[in-house]
Design a protein around this motif. Structure first.
Motif, PDB file in Angstrom:
ATOM      1  N   ILE A 192      40.310  35.713  25.515  1.00 31.66           N
ATOM      2  CA  ILE A 192      40.678  35.137  26.518  1.00 31.66           C
ATOM      3  C   ILE A 192      39.674  35.263  27.468  1.00 31.66           C
ATOM      4  N   ALA A 193      39.477  34.297  28.709  1.00 30.16           N
ATOM      5  CA  ALA A 193      38.442  34.253  29.647  1.00 30.16           C
ATOM      6  C   ALA A 193      39.025  33.963  30.841  1.00 30.16           C
ATOM      7  N   ILE A 194      38.419  34.445  32.050  1.00 31.01           N
ATOM      8  CA  ILE A 194      38.716  33.714  33.381  1.00 31.01           C
ATOM      9  C   ILE A 194      37.485  33.440  34.126  1.00 31.01           C
ATOM     10  N   ARG A 195      37.637  32.655  35.076  1.00 28.71           N
ATOM     11  CA  ARG A 195      36.424  32.435  36.134  1.00 28.71           C
ATOM     12  C   ARG A 195      37.151  33.136  37.557  1.00 28.71           C
ATOM     13  N   PRO A 196      36.169  33.638  38.477  1.00 25.52           N
ATOM     14  CA  PRO A 196      36.782  34.435  39.617  1.00 25.52           C
ATOM     15  C   PRO A 196      37.512  33.287  40.544  1.00 25.52           C
ATOM     16  N   ASP A 197      37.510  32.098  40.426  1.00 28.69           N
ATOM     17  CA  ASP A 197      38.338  31.144  41.456  1.00 28.69           C
ATOM     18  C   ASP A 197      40.013  31.405  41.150  1.00 28.69           C
ATOM     19  N   VAL A 198      40.270  31.866  40.112  1.00 24.73           N
ATOM     20  CA  VAL A 198      41.541  31.997  39.746  1.00 24.73           C
ATOM     21  C   VAL A 198      42.069  33.602  39.706  1.00 24.73           C
ATOM     22  N   SER A 199      43.152  33.914  40.087  1.00 16.24           N
ATOM     23  CA  SER A 199      43.694  35.437  40.108  1.00 16.24           C
ATOM     24  C   SER A 199      44.256  35.855  38.643  1.00 16.24           C
ATOM     25  N   LYS A 219      45.282  34.669  34.590  1.00 11.54           N
ATOM     26  CA  LYS A 219      45.301  33.574  33.483  1.00 11.54           C
ATOM     27  C   LYS A 219      46.140  33.980  32.198  1.00 11.54           C
ATOM     28  N   LYS A 220      46.898  33.272  31.784  1.00 10.51           N
ATOM     29  CA  LYS A 220      47.814  33.749  30.723  1.00 10.51           C
ATOM     30  C   LYS A 220      47.476  32.843  29.336  1.00 10.51           C
ATOM     31  N   GLU A 221      47.319  33.372  28.251  1.00  9.70           N
ATOM     32  CA  GLU A 221      47.483  32.688  27.059  1.00  9.70           C
ATOM     33  C   GLU A 221      48.352  33.425  26.027  1.00  9.70           C
ATOM     34  N   GLY A 222      49.424  32.810  25.543  1.00  9.20           N
ATOM     35  CA  GLY A 222      50.287  33.646  24.800  1.00  9.20           C
ATOM     36  C   GLY A 222      50.692  34.920  25.286  1.00  9.20           C
ATOM     37  N   ARG A 223      50.377  35.999  24.625  1.00 11.15           N
ATOM     38  CA  ARG A 223      50.756  37.145  25.004  1.00 11.15           C
ATOM     39  C   ARG A 223      49.818  37.819  25.663  1.00 11.15           C
ATOM     40  N   PHE A 224      48.692  37.300  25.913  1.00 12.17           N
ATOM     41  CA  PHE A 224      47.452  37.964  26.624  1.00 12.17           C
ATOM     42  C   PHE A 224      47.560  37.489  28.121  1.00 12.17           C
ATOM     43  N   THR A 225      47.232  38.251  29.130  1.00  9.82           N
ATOM     44  CA  THR A 225      47.032  37.845  30.473  1.00  9.82           C
ATOM     45  C   THR A 225      46.104  38.681  30.993  1.00  9.82           C
ATOM     46  N   ILE A 226      45.056  37.900  31.718  1.00  9.69           N
ATOM     47  CA  ILE A 226      44.072  38.506  32.430  1.00  9.69           C
ATOM     48  C   ILE A 226      44.532  38.552  34.235  1.00  9.69           C
ATOM     49  N   SER A 227      44.528  39.737  34.683  1.00 21.64           N
ATOM     50  CA  SER A 227      44.530  39.737  36.118  1.00 21.64           C
ATOM     51  C   SER A 227      43.010  40.002  36.765  1.00 21.64           C
ATOM     52  N   ALA A 265      38.235  43.518  44.965  1.00 21.55           N
ATOM     53  CA  ALA A 265      38.016  45.061  44.237  1.00 21.55           C
ATOM     54  C   ALA A 265      36.927  44.758  43.418  1.00 21.55           C
ATOM     55  N   LYS A 266      36.413  43.573  42.708  1.00 18.28           N
ATOM     56  CA  LYS A 266      35.439  43.536  41.495  1.00 18.28           C
ATOM     57  C   LYS A 266      36.070  44.147  40.369  1.00 18.28           C
ATOM     58  N   GLN A 267      37.376  43.935  40.237  1.00 18.10           N
ATOM     59  CA  GLN A 267      38.127  44.578  39.096  1.00 18.10           C
ATOM     60  C   GLN A 267      38.922  43.384  38.192  1.00 18.10           C
ATOM     61  N   PHE A 268      38.919  43.563  36.972  1.00 12.36           N
ATOM     62  CA  PHE A 268      40.022  42.438  36.059  1.00 12.36           C
ATOM     63  C   PHE A 268      40.765  43.484  35.193  1.00 12.36           C
ATOM     64  N   SER A 269      41.735  42.916  34.544  1.00 15.67           N
ATOM     65  CA  SER A 269      42.383  43.740  33.610  1.00 15.67           C
ATOM     66  C   SER A 269      42.874  42.719  32.803  1.00 15.67           C
ATOM     67  N   LEU A 270      43.082  43.442  31.285  1.00 15.32           N
ATOM     68  CA  LEU A 270      43.920  42.669  30.356  1.00 15.32           C
ATOM     69  C   LEU A 270      45.375  43.393  29.999  1.00 15.32           C
ATOM     70  N   HIS A 271      46.331  42.490  29.990  1.00 16.22           N
ATOM     71  CA  HIS A 271      47.585  43.082  29.727  1.00 16.22           C
ATOM     72  C   HIS A 271      48.014  42.134  28.334  1.00 16.22           C
ATOM     73  N   ILE A 272      48.737  43.101  27.386  1.00 21.81           N
ATOM     74  CA  ILE A 272      49.030  42.442  26.195  1.00 21.81           C
ATOM     75  C   ILE A 272      50.725  42.607  26.228  1.00 21.81           C
ATOM     76  N   MET A 273      51.204  41.440  26.228  1.00 22.00           N
ATOM     77  CA  MET A 273      52.926  41.818  26.399  1.00 22.00           C
ATOM     78  C   MET A 273      53.285  41.720  24.709  1.00 22.00           C
ATOM     79  N   ASP A 274      54.382  42.337  24.454  1.00 23.89           N
ATOM     80  CA  ASP A 274      55.172  42.510  23.369  1.00 23.89           C
ATOM     81  C   ASP A 274      53.955  42.992  22.249  1.00 23.89           C
ATOM     82  N   SER A 275      53.523  43.950  22.383  1.00 23.07           N
ATOM     83  CA  SER A 275      52.331  44.371  21.648  1.00 23.07           C
ATOM     84  C   SER A 275      52.730  44.621  20.372  1.00 23.07           C
ATOM     85  N   GLN A 276      52.007  44.324  19.176  1.00 27.91           N
ATOM     86  CA  GLN A 276      52.406  44.369  17.637  1.00 27.91           C
ATOM     87  C   GLN A 276      51.285  45.355  17.365  1.00 27.91           C
TER      88      GLN A 276
END
Lengths: 113, 114
Positions: free
Chosen positions: A48-55, A57-65, A70-81
């Motif tokens: 998954i990828a994101i540009r700085p104009d959005v805070s 982005k979600k694709e399936g179980r993967f979300t980028i914040s 703060a010059k920070q970004f994170s990956l969240h994996i929902m319902d991990s398998q």
């Protein structure tokens, strides 16, 4: 000079948990932030990828914040398998810079049953 | 298989020998990248081509390293007088055009210098 710092180095979660991987960057010229997944013996694959104009982005179980100030970004994996067990890399690039990627050091994720 | 192909998958060589790796990108992709990945680290950019032109080389790429993409299709990466510090996974990636386009990686060539 490491331009993208990634943490944690390793992470163990139970099936169904929500692992969170964090990255911070220094170069404010970066304008593309992808996450790659790598299995042993394989090359990295774009998740998954994101540009700085959005805070967020979600694709399936993967979300980028993304937090530009703060010059920070994170990956969240929902319902991990267990199949999500892999090494995850954050990266950054500059559109006008040939799209060459600067990678973080990676997070080895293990999802246990 | 229409993905990025790298050969060989593994190479063991003695220190001081020369080695050459090959990368066949996805056929319509005009950009080709080489990265190096050591154990426990993320890939590090080495160089990239747009068609046959080598547009950028990292400071990591010493004079012993040379890369070519003679006809804008496949690419080779040669390491001369290999050193133990050259032991790593060498990854090739390709993409179509510039901007925010996905880079597709091959499975890499693992080099061991003994």
């Amino acid at each position: 000079q490491q331009q993208v710092k990634q943490s944690p180095q390793s992470l163990i979660v139970q099936k169904g948990g929500i692992p969170i991987i964090n990255c911070a960057y220094e170069n404010t010229a970066f304008d593309y932030f992808p996450w790659y997944q790598q299995f042993p013996g394989k090359g990295p694959a774009l998740l998954i990828a994101i540009r700085p104009d959005v805070s967020e982005k979600k694709e399936g179980r993967f979300t980028i914040s993304f937090n530009k100030s703060a010059k920070q970004f994170s990956l969240h994996i929902m319902d991990s398998q267990p199949g999500d067990s892999a090494t995850y890399f954050c990266a950054a690039s500059i559109e006008g810079g040939g799209n060459k990627l600067t990678f973080g050091t990676g997070t080895q994720l293990k999802v246990e049953l | 298989d229409t993905g990025v192909s790298q050969n060989p998958r593994h190479k063991i060589t003695k220190r001081g020998q020369n080695v050459t790796f090959r990368c066949d990108p996805i056929s319509e992709h005009n950009r080709l990248y080489w990265y190096r990945q050591t154990l426990g680290q993320g890939p590090e950019f080495l160089t990239y081509f747009q068609n046959e032109a080598q547009l950028e080389k990292s400071r990591l790429l010493s004079d012993r390293f040379s890369a070519e993409r003679p006809k804008g299709s496949f690419s080779t990466l040669e390491i001369q007088r290999t050193e133990q510090g050259d032991s790593a996974m060498y990854l090739c990636a390709s993409s179509l055009g510039g901007g925010f386009t996905e880079a597709f990686f091959g499975q890499g060539t693992r080099l061991t210098v003994v």
